[in-house]
Design an enzyme around this catalytic site. Structure first.
Site: not given
Length: 278
Positions: A24, A26-30, A150, A163
């Site tokens: 994960g 490609s963006s964000g936290i990853g 989370s 989720y």
């Protein structure tokens, strides 16, 4: 190690630098976690299923890291095989299973296919990737395995039920593994962000129509920096993000489930947002 050019991978990747796997990414936290590892001397294998991955990989190479980009959809058996095949012959020193997806809305209204995709990525892929990665680390007697959990893992997720339940699974799974391998030289970390400014809420159809989607969120850089520190220190669990998120983490330990479910409803029920992002 197998021929590094067999799939067009960078030939400069060697065993002289530690290697981190980030899913994960490609963006964000990853992506921000991958930046943290690259800036601290790690080479990378990064994974995501979208076309943004190649651009992310180019950015990550700028500090001098060797980066292998493996575009694969981990919701599928084929995607998981592609990633594990790309790791064949490599020593993964740190693995961060960060890829995840959500879906907002009342359970009776959401599409079952969407619910299943949450389970396939957040639960099934997590287990199927963790097994071979952890086995290899335990066999070597060293390594760090981490999971993006989370603060939602601590509360019943009204209007986001699958989720939150999936993150409860991840949290319990990670803590159990940490206990199992505590004497092996391997550490297992679960880090727990709160609402973070990423593409998550857009993809979950929660961006503008829910309070949590339109409210101010934690920056992913802050979450990633704190997560990186927890991983390299071998901490079993860490709430990452702002003081508000840390307070939510503390509240999640003591409040009754009914109270938490009602609070989550006020955040996630469609129609509670103001149509903007502060």
């Amino acid at each position: 190690m197998r021929d590094p050019d067999a799939r067009g991978y960078p030939s400069g990747m060697t065993d002289t630098r530690p290697l981190a796997l980030i899913t994960g990414a490609s963006s964000g936290i990853g992506l921000e976690l991958a930046r943290q590892f690259a800036s601290h001397g790690y080479d990378l294998v990064v994974n995501a299923e979208d076309e943004e991955l190649e651009a992310a990989a180019r950015q990550l190479r700028e500090p001098g890291a060797q980066v292998r980009a493996v575009r694969a959809d981990l919701r599928t058996g084929e995607g998981r095989f592609l990633l594990l095949d790309a790791l064949d012959g490599l020593t993964v020193d740190v693995a961060v299973l960060n890829a995840g997806v959500g879906r907002g809305g009342a359970f009776v209204d959401t599409d079952l296919t969407d619910d299943q995709e949450v389970i396939d990525l957040n639960v099934t892929a997590t287990v199927r990737l963790a097994k071979p990665l952890l086995r290899a680390m335990v066999a070597r007697g060293e390594g760090r395995l981490a999971f993006t959990s989370s603060v939602a893992s601590q509360m019943p997720g009204s209007f986001q039920p699958v989720y939150n339940a999936s993150k409860s699974f991840v949290q319990s799974f990670a803590q159990a593994l940490a206990e199992e391998v505590k004497d092996s030289g391997v550490t297992v970390t679960a880090f727990m962000p709160g609402p973070t400014e990423t593409e998550f809420f857009d993809r979950a159809d929660m961006a503008d129509d829910t309070r949590v989607g339109s409210m101010k969120k934690d920056p992913p850089e802050q979450v990633a920096e704190q997560a990186f520190e927890a991983i390299v220190k071998g901490e079993k669990k860490a709430v990452t993000g702002s003081l508000l998120t840390k307070a939510q983490g503390l509240a999640g330990k003591v409040l009754p489930d009914g109270v938490k479910a009602a609070a989550h409803r006020r955040l996630a029920e469609p129609g509670t947002g103001d149509g903007s992002r502060d």
